[in-house]
Design an enzyme around this catalytic site. Structure first.
Site, PDB file in Angstrom:
ATOM      1  N   ASN A   6       0.722  -0.968  -0.103  1.00 34.99           N
ATOM      2  CA  ASN A   6       0.107   0.321   0.037  1.00 34.99           C
ATOM      3  C   ASN A   6       0.829   1.472   0.475  1.00 34.99           C
ATOM      4  OD1 ASN A   6      -2.463   1.616   0.078  1.00 34.99           O
ATOM      5  ND2 ASN A   6      -3.017   0.939   1.919  1.00 34.99           N
ATOM      6  N   HIS A   8     -14.949  -4.907  10.583  1.00 36.35           N
ATOM      7  CA  HIS A   8     -14.045  -3.433  10.890  1.00 36.35           C
ATOM      8  C   HIS A   8     -15.713  -2.610  11.090  1.00 36.35           C
ATOM      9  CE1 HIS A   8      -9.794  -3.352   9.071  1.00 36.35           C
ATOM     10  NE2 HIS A   8      -9.782  -4.748   9.430  1.00 36.35           N
ATOM     11  N   ARG A  66     -13.974  -5.478  15.075  1.00 38.18           N
ATOM     12  CA  ARG A  66     -13.350  -4.270  15.682  1.00 38.18           C
ATOM     13  C   ARG A  66     -14.110  -3.130  15.511  1.00 38.18           C
ATOM     14  NH1 ARG A  66      -8.185  -2.208  11.750  1.00 38.18           N
ATOM     15  NH2 ARG A  66      -9.747  -0.525  11.214  1.00 38.18           N
ATOM     16  N   TYR A  72      -6.975   6.804  12.721  1.00 38.40           N
ATOM     17  CA  TYR A  72      -7.478   5.633  11.769  1.00 38.40           C
ATOM     18  C   TYR A  72      -8.791   4.874  12.405  1.00 38.40           C
ATOM     19  CZ  TYR A  72      -6.327   0.691  10.956  1.00 38.40           C
ATOM     20  OH  TYR A  72      -6.635  -0.280  10.615  1.00 38.40           O
ATOM     21  N   ASP A  82      -7.583  -1.634  17.230  1.00 37.01           N
ATOM     22  CA  ASP A  82      -6.218  -1.788  16.845  1.00 37.01           C
ATOM     23  C   ASP A  82      -5.798  -0.873  16.801  1.00 37.01           C
ATOM     24  OD1 ASP A  82      -4.338  -1.266  15.248  1.00 37.01           O
ATOM     25  OD2 ASP A  82      -5.178  -2.504  13.023  1.00 37.01           O
ATOM     26  N   HIS A 115      -3.383   0.718  16.367  1.00 34.19           N
ATOM     27  CA  HIS A 115      -2.053   1.343  15.515  1.00 34.19           C
ATOM     28  C   HIS A 115      -0.535   2.038  15.845  1.00 34.19           C
ATOM     29  CE1 HIS A 115      -2.631   2.005  10.489  1.00 34.19           C
ATOM     30  NE2 HIS A 115      -2.618   0.710  11.070  1.00 34.19           N
ATOM     31  N   GLU A 147      -4.414  -4.883  19.118  1.00 41.40           N
ATOM     32  CA  GLU A 147      -3.395  -5.228  18.330  1.00 41.40           C
ATOM     33  C   GLU A 147      -2.703  -3.520  18.467  1.00 41.40           C
ATOM     34  OE1 GLU A 147      -5.517  -5.118  13.750  1.00 41.40           O
ATOM     35  OE2 GLU A 147      -3.371  -4.909  13.020  1.00 41.40           O
ATOM     36  N   GLU A 199       1.960  -6.202  11.164  1.00 45.36           N
ATOM     37  CA  GLU A 199       1.145  -6.543   9.942  1.00 45.36           C
ATOM     38  C   GLU A 199       2.234  -5.545   9.297  1.00 45.36           C
ATOM     39  OE1 GLU A 199      -2.512  -3.892  10.870  1.00 45.36           O
ATOM     40  OE2 GLU A 199      -1.391  -2.658  10.125  1.00 45.36           O
ATOM     41  N   ARG A 256       0.369 -11.047  12.901  1.00 45.83           N
ATOM     42  CA  ARG A 256      -0.489 -10.501  12.273  1.00 45.83           C
ATOM     43  C   ARG A 256      -0.406 -10.235  10.439  1.00 45.83           C
ATOM     44  NH1 ARG A 256      -5.040  -9.615  10.727  1.00 45.83           N
ATOM     45  NH2 ARG A 256      -4.208  -6.546  11.530  1.00 45.83           N
ATOM     46  N   HIS A 274      -3.500 -10.812   8.551  1.00 48.19           N
ATOM     47  CA  HIS A 274      -3.897  -9.156   8.056  1.00 48.19           C
ATOM     48  C   HIS A 274      -4.854  -9.357   6.529  1.00 48.19           C
ATOM     49  CE1 HIS A 274      -2.405  -4.995   6.054  1.00 48.19           C
ATOM     50  NE2 HIS A 274      -2.784  -4.849   7.843  1.00 48.19           N
ATOM     51  N   ASP A 314      -6.025  -3.865   0.941  1.00 47.82           N
ATOM     52  CA  ASP A 314      -4.288  -3.280   0.524  1.00 47.82           C
ATOM     53  C   ASP A 314      -4.291  -5.208   0.033  1.00 47.82           C
ATOM     54  OD1 ASP A 314      -5.024  -2.220   3.284  1.00 47.82           O
ATOM     55  OD2 ASP A 314      -2.671  -2.918   3.151  1.00 47.82           O
ATOM     56  N   GLU A 347      -8.770 -11.132   9.136  1.00 50.74           N
ATOM     57  CA  GLU A 347      -9.672  -9.866   8.940  1.00 50.74           C
ATOM     58  C   GLU A 347     -10.036 -10.423   8.157  1.00 50.74           C
ATOM     59  OE1 GLU A 347      -6.485  -6.991   8.970  1.00 50.74           O
ATOM     60  OE2 GLU A 347      -8.452  -5.511   9.408  1.00 50.74           O
ATOM     61  N   TRP A 400       1.626   7.028  12.482  1.00 50.25           N
ATOM     62  CA  TRP A 400       0.057   7.173  12.427  1.00 50.25           C
ATOM     63  C   TRP A 400      -0.297   5.509  12.112  1.00 50.25           C
ATOM     64  CZ3 TRP A 400      -2.428   3.780   8.045  1.00 50.25           C
ATOM     65  CH2 TRP A 400      -3.762   4.566   8.420  1.00 50.25           C
TER      66      TRP A 400
HETATM   67  O1  KDG Z   1      -1.866  -0.402   4.253  1.00 52.19           O
HETATM   68  C1  KDG Z   1      -2.488  -0.081   5.826  1.00 52.19           C
HETATM   69  C2  KDG Z   1      -3.303  -1.170   6.264  1.00 52.19           C
HETATM   70  O2  KDG Z   1      -3.358  -2.218   5.676  1.00 52.19           O
HETATM   71  C3  KDG Z   1      -3.591  -1.049   7.530  1.00 52.19           C
HETATM   72  O3  KDG Z   1      -4.255   0.871   8.204  1.00 52.19           O
HETATM   73  C4  KDG Z   1      -4.656  -2.019   8.480  1.00 52.19           C
HETATM   74  O4  KDG Z   1      -3.689  -1.947  10.018  1.00 52.19           O
HETATM   75  C5  KDG Z   1      -4.183  -2.666   9.090  1.00 52.19           C
HETATM   76  C6  KDG Z   1      -5.481  -3.333   9.504  1.00 52.19           C
HETATM   77  O5  KDG Z   1      -5.111  -3.997  10.721  1.00 52.19           O
HETATM   78  O6  KDG Z   1      -6.232  -3.763   9.056  1.00 52.19           O
HETATM   79 MG    MG Z   2      -3.751  -3.102  11.795  1.00 52.21          MG
END
Ligand code: KDG
Ligand code: MG
Length: 408
Positions: free
Chosen positions: A37, A122, A147, A159, A216, A218, A242, A268, A289, A318, A322, A345, A408
């Protein structure tokens, strides 16, 4: 059998995807996903300029040998671009082998260990009513694990909260944005830590104790912040928390683990077993993940998950949008075959993506299944793919109130 051609196809139906199509002299073809991505063209070039010339004339059945050759002969090891490129080749070769055998790929991985693959979706909302609606919608779509992501008072864009994407430039189903520059988002960890436990309390009160709930983080917390959050979320019995810290520092998880029994999922952004060595051997996480697409394909993921199994650590592959339908199919075959499956997921791809990639998987009452077609069960419509040329796109990034760039 010999490889006679390998083509890199970049297409952007709902978002950008990089697909490798390997053709053999017996007419069997295989597909692999190399989508990274926001950095898609780097993998496309790695494949087209450096890997495709090495594949022509090789025996596609020699999957392990090809994996080791691509990994070791490059000299430069690991990294998301390299490992996504190797994954694309590896998955395409498994697709060919399974088609040649006339079997769905999971049969070559040992056969089914379960009837279906539990998947999570999600849900998100700017406030509780919107979040509850989103959870209900997911339950209606058949999801049985959810989630939960939510806005944070005082933070403009968080996010995972779909309703905040109001600029019309983001893809429908994920945070990347079709534009020449990345979007800037804001972040405040202390505000997030104050807000989140109350959200989970409300969700548990509304939806009861049984529904598996995930969250998540993140990569945004320090180890001590993650430890505090994990501890405060314990009454709400999460399936997992996560990416609580930016886990390239594996030792950080020792501190988190000492303080909380909330299950932890990480990986991930990882791309080899080495990224997990401390996390797995010291049992600092509960779920792996990684994506098949970013971790060297089925060959490498199988070894990573077998290693994790020795420590009662399970899979949580994951599967955001993407990961292309080809990468998702690879994940589903592996999920069905391994013993230490945890959860998968599953975000849905858009209609244009489903037109380009015809798929045979099913989703029934919370469970995915890859189907019984020989190979991966995915076909690429190259004419449809050509109608959606690559578009530049970036993931967003975050700054704190004082302007400091944050994870991020
Ligand atoms: O490309 C980034 C995404 O795959 C990510 O932000 C998605 O954190 C993510 C998730 O848990 O699916
Ligand atoms: Mg994630």
């Amino acid at each position: 059998m010999k490889i006679t051609a390998a083509d890199v196809i970049v297409t952007s139906p709902d978002r950008n995807f990089v697909t490798l199509k390997i053709t053999t002299d017996e007419g069997i073809t295989g597909l692999g996903d190399g989508t990274l991505n926001g950095r898609e063209l780097a993998v496309a070039s790695y494949l087209a300029d450096h890997v495709v010339p090495l594949l022509i004339g090789r025996d596609p059945h020699r999957i392990e040998d090809t994996w080791q050759f691509l990994y070791r002969s490059a000299y430069w090891r690991r990294g998301p671009v390299t490992m996504a490129a190797i994954a694309a080749v590896d998955v395409a070769l498994w697709d060919i082998k399974a088609k040649a055998a006339g079997m769905p790929l999971y049969q070559l991985l040992g056969g089914a260990s379960r009837n279906g693959i539990m998947a999570y979706g999600h849900a998100s909302g700017r406030d509780l009513p919107e979040l509850f609606d989103s959870i209900r919608q997911h339950l209606e779509q058949g999801y049985r694990s959810i989630r939960v992501q939510t806005s944070v008072p005082g933070v403009n864009a968080v996010y995972g909260v779909a309703a905040q994407s109001t600029d019309g430039l983001r893809y429908d189903y994920e945070p990347a944005r079709r534009a020449p520059l990345p979007a800037e988002e804001d972040w405040d960890t202390r505000a997030y830590l104050r807000h989140l436990p109350g959200v989970f309390e409300a969700v548990r009160n509304e939806f009861g104790p049984e529904l598996p709930l995930l969250h998540d983080g993140h990569h945004r917390m320090t180890p001590i912040q993650a430890a505090k959050l994990g501890k405060e979320l314990e009454p709400y019995d999460l399936f997992w928390l996560e990416d609580c810290t930016p886990a390239e520092n594996q030792e950080a998880l020792r501190l988190v683990r000492q303080h909380t029994t909330t299950p932890l999922a990480i990986g991930e952004v990882f791309n080899t077993v080495w990224d997990y060595q401390t996390l797995i051997s010291e049992q600092l996480i509960d779920y792996v993940r990684s994506a098949v697409t970013h971790t060297g394909g089925i060959t490498a993921m199988r070894k990573l998950l077998d290693y994790a199994a020795q420590y009662q650590i399970k899979s949580g592959i994951h599967g955001p949008t993407d990961i292309s339908p080809v990468g998702m199919a690879a994940a589903l075959h592996l999920d069905l075959a391994i013993h230490n499956f945890g959860i998968q997921e599953y975000m849905r791809h858009g209609a244009a993506t489903n037109e380009v990639f015809r798929q045979s998987f099913t989703f029934t009452d919370g469970y995915l299944h890859p189907g019984e077609q020989p190979g991966l069960g995915v076909e690429l419509d190259e004419e449809a793919a050509a109608r959606f040329p690559y578009q530049q796109a970036y993931l967003p990034f975050s700054r704190l109130k004082d302007g400091t760039v944050h994870d991020w």
